[in-house]
Write a protein that holds these residues in place. Sequence first.
Motif, PDB file in Angstrom:
ATOM      1  N   TRP A   1       4.411  -0.886   3.549  1.00 59.21           N
ATOM      2  CA  TRP A   1       4.184   0.511   3.189  1.00 59.21           C
ATOM      3  C   TRP A   1       5.209   0.983   2.161  1.00 59.21           C
ATOM      4  CZ3 TRP A   1      -0.224   2.629   4.365  1.00 59.21           C
ATOM      5  CH2 TRP A   1      -0.893   2.293   5.548  1.00 59.21           C
ATOM      6  N   VAL A   2       4.711   1.586   1.069  1.00 59.77           N
ATOM      7  CA  VAL A   2       5.554   2.217   0.054  1.00 59.77           C
ATOM      8  C   VAL A   2       5.582   3.706   0.370  1.00 59.77           C
ATOM      9  CG1 VAL A   2       5.861   2.695  -2.397  1.00 59.77           C
ATOM     10  CG2 VAL A   2       4.895   0.500  -1.672  1.00 59.77           C
TER      11      VAL A   2
ATOM     12  N   LYS B   1       0.847  -1.189   0.000  1.00 62.69           N
ATOM     13  CA  LYS B   1       0.000   0.000   0.000  1.00 62.69           C
ATOM     14  C   LYS B   1       0.881   1.238   0.000  1.00 62.69           C
ATOM     15  CE  LYS B   1      -4.180   1.865   0.979  1.00 62.69           C
ATOM     16  NZ  LYS B   1      -4.279   2.845  -0.079  1.00 62.69           N
ATOM     17  N   LEU B   2       0.467   2.263  -0.764  1.00 55.08           N
ATOM     18  CA  LEU B   2       1.171   3.537  -0.729  1.00 55.08           C
ATOM     19  C   LEU B   2       0.879   4.235   0.588  1.00 55.08           C
ATOM     20  CD1 LEU B   2       0.477   4.950  -4.302  1.00 55.08           C
ATOM     21  CD2 LEU B   2       2.447   3.639  -3.525  1.00 55.08           C
ATOM     22  N   CYS B   3       1.895   4.807   1.183  1.00 52.99           N
ATOM     23  CA  CYS B   3       1.749   5.562   2.434  1.00 52.99           C
ATOM     24  C   CYS B   3       1.684   7.043   2.055  1.00 52.99           C
ATOM     25  CB  CYS B   3       2.923   5.259   3.358  1.00 52.99           C
ATOM     26  SG  CYS B   3       2.688   5.858   5.037  1.00 52.99           S
TER      27      CYS B   3
ATOM     28  N   PRO C   1       4.386   3.772  -8.760  1.00 53.86           N
ATOM     29  CA  PRO C   1       3.102   4.188  -8.202  1.00 53.86           C
ATOM     30  C   PRO C   1       1.956   3.296  -8.690  1.00 53.86           C
ATOM     31  CG  PRO C   1       4.264   6.065  -9.144  1.00 53.86           C
ATOM     32  CD  PRO C   1       5.029   4.836  -9.535  1.00 53.86           C
ATOM     33  N   PHE C   2       0.967   3.134  -7.847  1.00 52.06           N
ATOM     34  CA  PHE C   2      -0.239   2.376  -8.173  1.00 52.06           C
ATOM     35  C   PHE C   2      -1.364   2.900  -7.301  1.00 52.06           C
ATOM     36  CE2 PHE C   2       2.140   0.151  -4.912  1.00 52.06           C
ATOM     37  CZ  PHE C   2       1.183  -0.154  -3.951  1.00 52.06           C
ATOM     38  N   GLN C   3      -2.587   2.530  -7.649  1.00 50.92           N
ATOM     39  CA  GLN C   3      -3.738   2.942  -6.839  1.00 50.92           C
ATOM     40  C   GLN C   3      -4.207   1.767  -6.005  1.00 50.92           C
ATOM     41  OE1 GLN C   3      -6.727   4.611  -9.390  1.00 50.92           O
ATOM     42  NE2 GLN C   3      -5.626   6.530  -9.588  1.00 50.92           N
ATOM     43  N   GLY C   4      -4.807   2.072  -4.872  1.00 55.22           N
ATOM     44  CA  GLY C   4      -5.342   1.025  -4.011  1.00 55.22           C
ATOM     45  C   GLY C   4      -4.236   0.246  -3.339  1.00 55.22           C
ATOM     46  N   TRP C   5      -4.342  -1.076  -3.376  1.00 56.02           N
ATOM     47  CA  TRP C   5      -3.312  -1.932  -2.814  1.00 56.02           C
ATOM     48  C   TRP C   5      -3.061  -3.082  -3.770  1.00 56.02           C
ATOM     49  CZ3 TRP C   5      -5.893  -6.432  -2.486  1.00 56.02           C
ATOM     50  CH2 TRP C   5      -7.254  -6.401  -2.169  1.00 56.02           C
ATOM     51  N   ARG C   6      -1.973  -3.767  -3.556  1.00 62.77           N
ATOM     52  CA  ARG C   6      -1.595  -4.920  -4.365  1.00 62.77           C
ATOM     53  C   ARG C   6      -1.212  -6.047  -3.416  1.00 62.77           C
ATOM     54  NH1 ARG C   6      -3.630  -2.119  -7.468  1.00 62.77           N
ATOM     55  NH2 ARG C   6      -2.824  -1.171  -9.364  1.00 62.77           N
ATOM     56  N   TYR C   7      -1.370  -7.272  -3.893  1.00 60.51           N
ATOM     57  CA  TYR C   7      -0.863  -8.411  -3.132  1.00 60.51           C
ATOM     58  C   TYR C   7       0.639  -8.510  -3.333  1.00 60.51           C
ATOM     59  CZ  TYR C   7      -5.651  -9.944  -2.456  1.00 60.51           C
ATOM     60  OH  TYR C   7      -6.967 -10.009  -2.084  1.00 60.51           O
TER      61      TYR C   7
END
Length: 140
Positions: free
Chosen positions: A55-56, A9-11, A100-106
Motif C-alpha cells: 500500500w502506498v 496500489k495507492l491507498c 502517483p499512478f493509476q490502478g496498480w503496478r507490479y
Amino acid sequence: MAKPVHLLKLCVGADSVEDLVEWYRTRPSAGERRHVTRMWPRRAADLMAGGSLYWVIKGVILCRQRILRLDEARGADGILRCGIVMDPEVIRTEAAARRPFQGWRYLEPADAPRDLPAGRVTDSALPQEMALALAEIGLR
C-alpha cells in the motif's frame, strides 16, 4: 514455474497505516480483506506464488498485506472485475517513496521494502512525520 511478484496500489483516502487498519476494523468482513480492481492481473500465477499487496499511503509505501487469492467479482454494472483477497494482517514496511499512478503496478521482490520488526511503526529514530517527509522527497 511461477516467479513471485507483488502488487503496488495507492491507498486512497488513508493518511496513515492507522487509517487503513481503522477502516478495516469498522467494516466487518468475516476475517477476509478484499480489494476489487477493474483489471485482472496477467501475472496472477506469480502473485499466488507468495505475493503481497503493498500500500502506498500519501506517496510512500508503508505496509503490505499477503495476497491469499484472486476472486471474480461482478459489479452492479455487470462488468467482471478482480477481487484481491488479502490476509487481514497489515504488515508495516520500511518507508519507500513512490510517485502517483493509476490502478496498480507490479513490484518485483528485489524492489520491495523490507518488513519492519513486529511492533515497530517506523524504520527510523526520527519522528514519523519527519521520516515520511524525507521519504516523500526521496531522502529516506
